[in-house]
Write a protein that holds these residues in place. Structure first.
Motif, PDB file in Angstrom:
ATOM      1  N   ILE A 109      12.113  12.986 -17.831  1.00 33.30           N
ATOM      2  CA  ILE A 109      11.659  12.153 -17.469  1.00 33.30           C
ATOM      3  C   ILE A 109      10.135  12.517 -17.814  1.00 33.30           C
ATOM      4  CG2 ILE A 109      10.833  12.712 -14.418  1.00 33.30           C
ATOM      5  CD1 ILE A 109      13.266  14.264 -14.191  1.00 33.30           C
ATOM      6  N   ARG A 110       9.605  12.957 -18.459  1.00 37.00           N
ATOM      7  CA  ARG A 110       8.066  12.628 -18.701  1.00 37.00           C
ATOM      8  C   ARG A 110       8.153  11.618 -20.204  1.00 37.00           C
ATOM      9  NH1 ARG A 110       7.794  18.494 -18.108  1.00 37.00           N
ATOM     10  NH2 ARG A 110       6.650  19.123 -17.133  1.00 37.00           N
ATOM     11  N   GLN A 111       8.969  11.737 -20.434  1.00 40.48           N
ATOM     12  CA  GLN A 111       8.981  10.729 -21.934  1.00 40.48           C
ATOM     13  C   GLN A 111       9.282   9.303 -21.660  1.00 40.48           C
ATOM     14  OE1 GLN A 111      13.166  12.453 -24.445  1.00 40.48           O
ATOM     15  NE2 GLN A 111      11.562  13.936 -24.936  1.00 40.48           N
ATOM     16  N   ALA A 112       9.845   9.534 -20.400  1.00 37.87           N
ATOM     17  CA  ALA A 112      10.203   8.162 -19.351  1.00 37.87           C
ATOM     18  C   ALA A 112       8.446   7.421 -18.622  1.00 37.87           C
ATOM     19  CB  ALA A 112      11.042   7.801 -18.403  1.00 37.87           C
ATOM     20  N   GLY A 113       7.716   8.521 -18.932  1.00 37.25           N
ATOM     21  CA  GLY A 113       6.455   8.012 -18.445  1.00 37.25           C
ATOM     22  C   GLY A 113       6.549   8.357 -17.283  1.00 37.25           C
ATOM     23  N   VAL A 114       7.057   9.301 -16.828  1.00 35.27           N
ATOM     24  CA  VAL A 114       7.104   9.586 -15.233  1.00 35.27           C
ATOM     25  C   VAL A 114       5.340  10.571 -15.305  1.00 35.27           C
ATOM     26  CG1 VAL A 114       7.678  10.301 -12.801  1.00 35.27           C
ATOM     27  CG2 VAL A 114       9.336   8.750 -14.603  1.00 35.27           C
ATOM     28  N   ALA A 127       0.927  -1.469  -0.399  1.00 36.74           N
ATOM     29  CA  ALA A 127       0.127  -0.123  -0.065  1.00 36.74           C
ATOM     30  C   ALA A 127       0.813   1.170  -0.117  1.00 36.74           C
ATOM     31  CB  ALA A 127      -0.909   0.017   1.503  1.00 36.74           C
ATOM     32  N   GLN A 128       1.866   0.846   0.631  1.00 39.09           N
ATOM     33  CA  GLN A 128       2.891   2.078   0.429  1.00 39.09           C
ATOM     34  C   GLN A 128       3.942   2.604  -0.285  1.00 39.09           C
ATOM     35  OE1 GLN A 128       2.389   5.164   2.461  1.00 39.09           O
ATOM     36  NE2 GLN A 128       0.283   4.206   2.660  1.00 39.09           N
ATOM     37  N   PRO A 129       4.067   1.800  -1.842  1.00 35.32           N
ATOM     38  CA  PRO A 129       5.406   1.993  -2.705  1.00 35.32           C
ATOM     39  C   PRO A 129       6.284   2.876  -2.301  1.00 35.32           C
ATOM     40  CG  PRO A 129       3.494   2.182  -4.074  1.00 35.32           C
ATOM     41  CD  PRO A 129       2.467   2.250  -2.640  1.00 35.32           C
ATOM     42  N   LYS A 130       7.459   3.125  -2.565  1.00 40.58           N
ATOM     43  CA  LYS A 130       8.704   4.308  -2.006  1.00 40.58           C
ATOM     44  C   LYS A 130       8.740   4.592  -4.123  1.00 40.58           C
ATOM     45  CE  LYS A 130      11.339   3.309   1.288  1.00 40.58           C
ATOM     46  NZ  LYS A 130      10.894   4.577   1.678  1.00 40.58           N
ATOM     47  N   ASP A 131       7.047   5.376  -4.612  1.00 42.86           N
ATOM     48  CA  ASP A 131       7.244   6.222  -5.592  1.00 42.86           C
ATOM     49  C   ASP A 131       7.385   7.634  -5.693  1.00 42.86           C
ATOM     50  OD1 ASP A 131       4.919   5.891  -4.679  1.00 42.86           O
ATOM     51  OD2 ASP A 131       3.432   5.275  -5.797  1.00 42.86           O
ATOM     52  N   PRO A 149      10.736   6.375 -10.051  1.00 47.36           N
ATOM     53  CA  PRO A 149       9.325   6.660  -9.569  1.00 47.36           C
ATOM     54  C   PRO A 149       7.786   7.356 -10.567  1.00 47.36           C
ATOM     55  CG  PRO A 149      10.835   8.512 -10.439  1.00 47.36           C
ATOM     56  CD  PRO A 149      11.746   6.991 -11.300  1.00 47.36           C
ATOM     57  N   LYS A 150       6.886   6.963  -9.842  1.00 48.89           N
ATOM     58  CA  LYS A 150       5.579   7.104 -11.404  1.00 48.89           C
ATOM     59  C   LYS A 150       5.721   8.319 -11.126  1.00 48.89           C
ATOM     60  CE  LYS A 150       3.684   2.010 -10.071  1.00 48.89           C
ATOM     61  NZ  LYS A 150       2.261   1.547  -9.882  1.00 48.89           N
ATOM     62  N   ILE A 151       5.691   9.218  -9.861  1.00 50.82           N
ATOM     63  CA  ILE A 151       5.014  10.368 -10.190  1.00 50.82           C
ATOM     64  C   ILE A 151       6.545  11.544  -9.110  1.00 50.82           C
ATOM     65  CG2 ILE A 151       3.519  12.461  -8.571  1.00 50.82           C
ATOM     66  CD1 ILE A 151       2.199  10.078  -8.227  1.00 50.82           C
ATOM     67  N   VAL A 152       5.924  12.495 -10.333  1.00 47.29           N
ATOM     68  CA  VAL A 152       7.808  13.314  -9.289  1.00 47.29           C
ATOM     69  C   VAL A 152       6.370  15.017  -8.722  1.00 47.29           C
ATOM     70  CG1 VAL A 152       9.241  15.250 -10.435  1.00 47.29           C
ATOM     71  CG2 VAL A 152       9.312  13.135 -10.384  1.00 47.29           C
ATOM     72  N   ILE A 153       6.562  15.218  -7.272  1.00 43.94           N
ATOM     73  CA  ILE A 153       6.283  16.359  -6.821  1.00 43.94           C
ATOM     74  C   ILE A 153       6.959  17.142  -7.362  1.00 43.94           C
ATOM     75  CG2 ILE A 153       5.154  17.960  -4.934  1.00 43.94           C
ATOM     76  CD1 ILE A 153       3.655  14.771  -5.049  1.00 43.94           C
ATOM     77  N   ALA A 154       6.758  18.739  -7.738  1.00 42.56           N
ATOM     78  CA  ALA A 154       8.316  19.531  -7.592  1.00 42.56           C
ATOM     79  C   ALA A 154       7.523  21.322  -8.017  1.00 42.56           C
ATOM     80  CB  ALA A 154       8.831  19.205  -9.033  1.00 42.56           C
ATOM     81  N   ALA A 155       8.639  21.901  -7.366  1.00 45.70           N
ATOM     82  CA  ALA A 155       8.684  23.246  -7.277  1.00 45.70           C
ATOM     83  C   ALA A 155       8.495  23.830  -8.748  1.00 45.70           C
ATOM     84  CB  ALA A 155       9.877  24.030  -6.748  1.00 45.70           C
ATOM     85  N   SER A 156       8.338  24.694  -8.883  1.00 48.30           N
ATOM     86  CA  SER A 156       8.078  25.067 -10.710  1.00 48.30           C
ATOM     87  C   SER A 156       9.212  25.599 -11.054  1.00 48.30           C
ATOM     88  CB  SER A 156       7.273  26.599 -10.724  1.00 48.30           C
ATOM     89  OG  SER A 156       7.475  27.782 -10.115  1.00 48.30           O
ATOM     90  N   GLU A 157      10.352  25.828  -9.980  1.00 49.55           N
ATOM     91  CA  GLU A 157      12.028  26.260 -10.516  1.00 49.55           C
ATOM     92  C   GLU A 157      12.681  25.334 -10.944  1.00 49.55           C
ATOM     93  OE1 GLU A 157      10.977  27.871  -6.419  1.00 49.55           O
ATOM     94  OE2 GLU A 157      10.461  26.797  -7.267  1.00 49.55           O
ATOM     95  N   GLY A 191      19.546  10.687 -12.884  1.00 52.83           N
ATOM     96  CA  GLY A 191      19.718  10.329 -11.129  1.00 52.83           C
ATOM     97  C   GLY A 191      18.194  10.111 -10.730  1.00 52.83           C
ATOM     98  N   VAL A 192      17.114  11.254 -11.290  1.00 48.97           N
ATOM     99  CA  VAL A 192      15.613  10.760 -10.949  1.00 48.97           C
ATOM    100  C   VAL A 192      14.776   9.352 -11.081  1.00 48.97           C
ATOM    101  CG1 VAL A 192      13.342  11.610 -11.134  1.00 48.97           C
ATOM    102  CG2 VAL A 192      15.614  14.046 -10.752  1.00 48.97           C
ATOM    103  N   LEU A 193      15.113   9.221 -12.059  1.00 49.88           N
ATOM    104  CA  LEU A 193      14.792   7.521 -13.460  1.00 49.88           C
ATOM    105  C   LEU A 193      15.296   6.592 -12.468  1.00 49.88           C
ATOM    106  CD1 LEU A 193      14.383   8.813 -16.866  1.00 49.88           C
ATOM    107  CD2 LEU A 193      13.037   8.764 -15.408  1.00 49.88           C
ATOM    108  N   SER A 194      16.476   6.813 -11.801  1.00 52.02           N
ATOM    109  CA  SER A 194      17.285   5.343 -11.081  1.00 52.02           C
ATOM    110  C   SER A 194      16.617   4.750  -9.912  1.00 52.02           C
ATOM    111  CB  SER A 194      19.063   5.882 -10.771  1.00 52.02           C
ATOM    112  OG  SER A 194      18.902   6.774  -9.835  1.00 52.02           O
ATOM    113  N   LEU A 195      15.451   6.280 -10.047  1.00 53.11           N
ATOM    114  CA  LEU A 195      14.900   6.230  -8.680  1.00 53.11           C
ATOM    115  C   LEU A 195      13.779   5.532  -8.366  1.00 53.11           C
ATOM    116  CD1 LEU A 195      15.219   8.648  -5.796  1.00 53.11           C
ATOM    117  CD2 LEU A 195      16.835   6.578  -6.202  1.00 53.11           C
TER     118      LEU A 195
END
Length: 278
Positions: free
Chosen positions: A98-103, A20-24, A80-88, A74-78
């Motif tokens: 990252i988007r092209q990788a389906g995240v 129920a709690q994947p690290k994604d 993730p299914k979701i990236v939550i990011a500040a606009s900067e 570096g991001v994709l090595s983890l």
């Protein structure tokens, strides 16, 4: 037999909890990471950027670099299914990869208002599928913000003129309008002593004397890079200001002061007390 059945039951609970709690989720931005922790969803975090320093547990998460200099690899090595990011967050080429990788990447505006913090809480909760927790935390924050506003509005006397200095080891810069520091000073019942321009400008002797601040505000990290109070007052013009002459310098943790995260109500009241105590 009873012991084996009990162990199997515990195993099932752990397995279900893990499922129920994947690290994604990768979180880019210290204030956004604080919100995830405040919502109790930290088990979803696969990694964060280097600005995620609070709560202390956030410092132990895998790091993907600084938010403005991300590496897609570096991001994709983890994974993730979701990236939550500040606009900067950036650069844009890394985000595109990252988007092209389906995240999925959810960007959050850098608006320095209490309303934006409330909105961020609800939006992150919805992204993580915990909208009920988000609504409860929003209600808690609204109550705290009301208490904050009541406290600040009840302060008596003239608004202190505050000069915020951004310092990362080199020459300090002065904060004008349109910055997190400007918004924080106003929320705390102060007046920005350098409100005649937008953004940041290098500190000059003439500018410091003209601003004539009652208080100098700086991050703890920034003050350390300047060599403490004595080192800071050697910077152009600061020793000639009312704040410099009386050594009225307020320091706060950088993320707490500038982040505009879930600690905003407490931060504003702490700053307001320190400004008035000066």
């Amino acid at each position: 037999m009873m012991r084996e059945a009990m162990l199997f039951f515990v195993f099932l609970l752990v397995a279900q909890s893990s499922y129920a709690q994947p690290k994604d989720v990768v979180v880019i931005g210290g204030a956004l990471a604080e919100i995830v922790y405040a919502l109790g969803a930290e088990k979803r975090i696969a990694g964060t950027d280097t600005t995620a320093l609070y709560p202390p547990a956030a410092r132990e998460t895998p790091k993907v670099g600084y938010q403005r200099a991300l590496s897609a690899e570096g991001v994709l090595s983890l994974k993730p299914k979701i990236v939550i990011a500040a606009s900067e967050a950036g650069p844009q080429a890394a985000l595109a990869q990252i988007r092209q990788a389906g995240v999925s990447i959810d960007l959050f505006p850098a608006e320095h208002t209490a309303a934006q913090v409330i909105e961020n809480v609800g939006r992150i909760a919805n992204i993580l599928g915990i909208s009920k927790q988000g609504e409860a935390y929003q209600a808690k924050m609204r109550q705290e913000l009301d208490q904050m506003r009541d406290y600040v509005s009840g302060l008596n006397g003239r608004k202190p003129k505050v000069l915020f200095l951004l310092a990362h080891g080199g020459s300090p810069q002065v904060s004008g309008t349109g910055t997190a520091a400007h918004a924080m000073i106003e929320l705390a019942g102060g007046e920005n002593a350098a409100s005649g321009f937008m953004g940041y400008r290098p500190l000059t002797s003439e500018g410091a004397v003209t601003a004539a601040p009652d208080v100098i505000l700086i991050s703890e990290q920034g003050l350390e890079t300047q060599g403490g109070v004595e080192g800071l007052l050697k910077r152009p013009g600061l020793a000639l200001t009312p704040a410099g002459q009386s050594k009225r310098i307020v320091k706060m943790d950088a993320l707490q002061l500038m982040g505009f995260g879930p600690r905003l109500p407490q931060t504003v009241m702490t700053l307001a007390k320190q400004l008035r105590a000066m």
